[in-house]
Design an enzyme around this catalytic site. Structure first.
Site, mmCIF file in Angstrom:
data_model
loop_
_atom_site.group_PDB
_atom_site.id
_atom_site.type_symbol
_atom_site.label_atom_id
_atom_site.label_comp_id
_atom_site.label_asym_id
_atom_site.label_seq_id
_atom_site.Cartn_x
_atom_site.Cartn_y
_atom_site.Cartn_z
ATOM 1 N N HIS A 83 0.838 -1.199 0.000
ATOM 2 C CA HIS A 83 0.000 0.000 0.000
ATOM 3 C C HIS A 83 0.863 1.236 0.000
ATOM 4 O O HIS A 83 2.034 1.196 0.395
ATOM 5 C CB HIS A 83 -0.958 0.008 1.197
ATOM 6 C CG HIS A 83 -0.282 0.287 2.518
ATOM 7 N ND1 HIS A 83 -0.053 1.555 2.988
ATOM 8 C CD2 HIS A 83 0.217 -0.554 3.455
ATOM 9 C CE1 HIS A 83 0.564 1.493 4.159
ATOM 10 N NE2 HIS A 83 0.744 0.231 4.469
ATOM 11 N N CYS A 84 0.283 2.354 -0.482
ATOM 12 C CA CYS A 84 0.942 3.644 -0.394
ATOM 13 C C CYS A 84 0.083 4.545 0.482
ATOM 14 O O CYS A 84 -0.637 4.058 1.355
ATOM 15 C CB CYS A 84 1.178 4.250 -1.778
ATOM 16 S SG CYS A 84 -0.320 4.502 -2.736
ATOM 17 N N MET A 85 0.112 5.834 0.253
ATOM 18 C CA MET A 85 -0.601 6.752 1.145
ATOM 19 C C MET A 85 -2.114 6.607 1.031
ATOM 20 O O MET A 85 -2.837 6.753 2.014
ATOM 21 C CB MET A 85 -0.204 8.196 0.830
ATOM 22 C CG MET A 85 -0.829 9.209 1.760
ATOM 23 S SD MET A 85 -0.274 10.876 1.384
ATOM 24 C CE MET A 85 -1.139 11.786 2.653
#
Length: 649
Positions: A30-32
């Protein structure tokens, strides 16, 4: 909990379900804002059902399937998903093949052909090198944005407190320890940014992450003997820690990935773990120290003369040049040369006139981000990113806005720099706006402005905000973003009324399908619709939607609307035999289009010379999704004129 809100476990299970099941997911990170999944079989993914899950803000189809959840919640959802699978983030999910999955994964002839066409079309696409580079840079920095935001807020608070201590408003004996603690937290990110960059760059380029971290750490010159420093090959002076900056690290890690991959191919497996990392580090380390870093130092030395010249010119022109060029200097790691200039100016005059001007660069980024927010408000992922990055951007921490918002989009980064130049010009025109210390920028610098000229600095900030906003609003929005926004606007009403409007695809005569010469079309074997006998070869999309397929022979384009209507634009009759020669297709699979989008140029004379008809057929191919339709207009029409209304089931 809201009535329709799902628990984290329910949301994780629904995402798995609409992604083709857990067996169809290879790995999860995942990212932000996004859960990023590596998918085994794209055909098993139901994009529309994914988008309809409560809590899902949107879906992006790329090399990874990206489900937009939003900041703060995305990490919890991703963790829940890997917990359900019994693995860690980034690890490969175990195989749990079932009879049901095996049955679902079978493909009929139509799906096989569609997949083959998709693969053939993608193989012909020529991606832009610039966009590829920007995408790689974005992929390197996006995972770091939560850390940028967190440490940026801490740094902003520390800067404000430190400014108040310097100004005498707070007691140093009471507050200094708190400031020191917050600076320690901040430096945990920014002091070692080159290491984090090296690790992430290695992941993007396919090198070993820990080796990438080492290459990043090289620019810090930690083991260098200060009494016998390494020399800059271009100037003969001692190398300085940090020369080359993060882009130097990225370039070095890219070279590392090439060397490491080649060594893996030629080094025997039995000694690969020993030989490959050792040779890779030695080779790239030497190149980085003796070529990449010295080159940046050479450029820095050249910049000193340029900066002196700009300062001597003075006034608004100097402010504009410095405010515009500062961020590109940061990108190349050249801004380090400015620190001794600040220190010398403060030592000699009690203030630095340079820092307030350079701080305008970050303010231009803020203005550009605000313009993107206004113009691209339908892009939930982008607006969520901007919401998270703006507070620290206002406080003078620009990395989230640069690497997460403006730089990946390309054009907004340039217009943001122009906004910074406008703010710098205002400060240069006012004159004598100086700072008594270095470190912070943005709004956090206001308490450090000398001689009561804080009002001049604030005017510069406002001018940079306005300049970045106006330049980006009118000139800085990428074409792709405008098309996405136009599509969202055009389809937003259709999403609630279940109505779709089809338009004439070219200048010419609109006719009902019954008048087509080919019985396949006239007997509506492929669906309802209409056709246009064109007077020129400019062919536009008949509907707003997403390009699902471009046939290898270029004569047909499939478009799906937001409401699920599948529209086939078939250019000419029996033109499949021409192998695509008369058609210059302007769109690619996955591209968002509107009725203003030119999808192809057709050489009508070449089609006729080949003995084929030029009729441009517009067909509704999934009639089971259509409740009713009305061909409102026929006869002579201009392209983009609304001619058919369709209502979905």
């Amino acid at each position: 909990m809201a009535k329709n809100e799902l628990t984290l476990e329910e949301l994780a299970k629904r995402i798995y379900e609409e992604s083709g099941g857990m067996d169809n997911v290879e790995s999860i990170v995942h990212c932000m804002t996004r859960v990023r999944m590596k998918i085994k079989d794209d055909e098993l993914v139901d994009i529309e059902k994914l988008k309809a899950i409560p809590g899902v803000l949107g879906v992006v189809e790329d090399e990874q399937l990206q489900v937009i959840i939003g900041p703060g919640k995305v990490n919890k959802v991703a963790q829940q998903m890997v917990d359900l699978a019994g693995v860690k983030l980034g690890e490969k999910l175990p195989e749990h093949a079932t009879a049901e999955h095996a049955a679902n994964s079978g493909k009929d002839l139509v799906n096989e052909r569609a997949q083959a066409m998709k693969a053939a079309q993608k193989s012909k696409q020529k991606p832009s090198k610039i966009k590829s580079i920007l995408k790689d840079i974005s992929n390197i920095f996006v995972p770091m944005i939560p850390a940028f935001v967190g440490t940026g807020i801490v740094a902003g608070i520390a800067a404000v407190l430190a400014n108040l201590v310097t100004a005498g408003s707070l007691d140093a004996a009471t507050w200094q320890q708190y400031i020191d603690v917050m600076n320690i937290l901040k430096n945990g990110m920014f002091s070692y940014l080159v290491i984090y960059t090296g690790i992430n760059a290695a992941q993007v380029f396919g090198a070993t992450p820990t080796l990438g971290g080492v290459i990043g750490a090289v620019v810090m010159l930690t083991g260098m003997n200060p009494e016998a420093p390494l020399k800059n090959l271009f100037t003969g002076e001692a190398l300085a820690a940090g020369q080359g900056g993060i882009l130097g690290v990225i370039f070095a890690v890219w070279l590392l990935s090439i060397v490491e991959k080649k060594l893996h191919k030629v080094v025997p497996d039995s000694i690969d773990i020993i030989v490959t990392p050792t040779l890779s580090l030695i080779a790239i380390g030497l190149v980085e120290i003796f070529l990449i870093m010295p080159l940046a130092g050479f450029i820095s030395d050249g910049m000193v003369g340029g900066i002196d010249w700009v300062l001597n010119v003075g006034g608004a022109f100097a402010g504009f040049v410095l405010g515009t060029l500062f961020l590109p200097m940061v990108m190349f790691g050249l801004h380090q040369i400015l620190t001794p200039i600040h220190v010398q100016m403060i030592d000699e005059t009690g203030r630095t006139l340079l820092l307030p001007i350079l701080a305008m660069a970050g303010a231009g980024q803020v203005g550009a981000a605000l313009a993107l927010w206004v113009r691209c408000k339908k892009d939930k992922e982008l607006t969520e990113m901007i919401k998270g990055a703006l507070p620290v951007g206002i406080l003078g921490i620009g990395e989230p806005l640069i690497y997460g918002v403006t730089l990946p989009l390309g054009r907004p980064f340039i217009t943001a720099c122009i906004g910074g130049g406008i703010g710098g010009a205002v400060i240069g025109m006012i004159g004598n706006v100086g700072a008594i210390a270095i470190g912070p920028s943005g709004a956090a610098l206001i308490p450090l402005i000398s001689d009561g000229k804080w009002w001049g600095y604030v005017l510069g900030l406002l001018a940079a905000y306005a300049g970045g906003f106006v330049a980006t609003f009118f000139f800085g929005i990428p074409k792709e973003q405008l098309e996405k926004e136009a599509l969202a606007e055009e389809t937003s009403g259709n999403a609630t009324t279940n109505e779709v409007v089809l338009t004439a695809v070219a200048d010419g005569t609109v006719l009902s399908l019954e008048e087509a010469s080919d019985p396949v079309f006239s007997q509506k074997m492929m669906g309802e619709g209409f056709f246009v006998e064109p007077t020129n070869g400019q062919i536009y999309s008949p509907v707003a939607g997403t390009v699902q397929s471009v046939f290898p022979t270029k004569h047909a384009i499939g478009i799906t609307t937001q409401n699920g209507i599948e529209v086939l634009l078939h250019m000419g009759i029996n033109t499949v035999d021409l192998g695509g020669a008369p058609f210059d297709v302007k769109v690619t699979e996955g591209q968002k289009v509107t009725t203003d989008t030119l999808v192809a140029n057709a050489d009508l004379d070449a089609i006729k010379a080949a003995g084929k008809e030029t009729s441009m057929m517009v067909l509704l191919t999934n009639m089971d999704h259509v409740e009713n339709f009305v061909l409102e207009k026929t006869g002579e029409m201009k392209a983009k004129t609304a001619v058919m209304d369709v209502k979905t089931v």
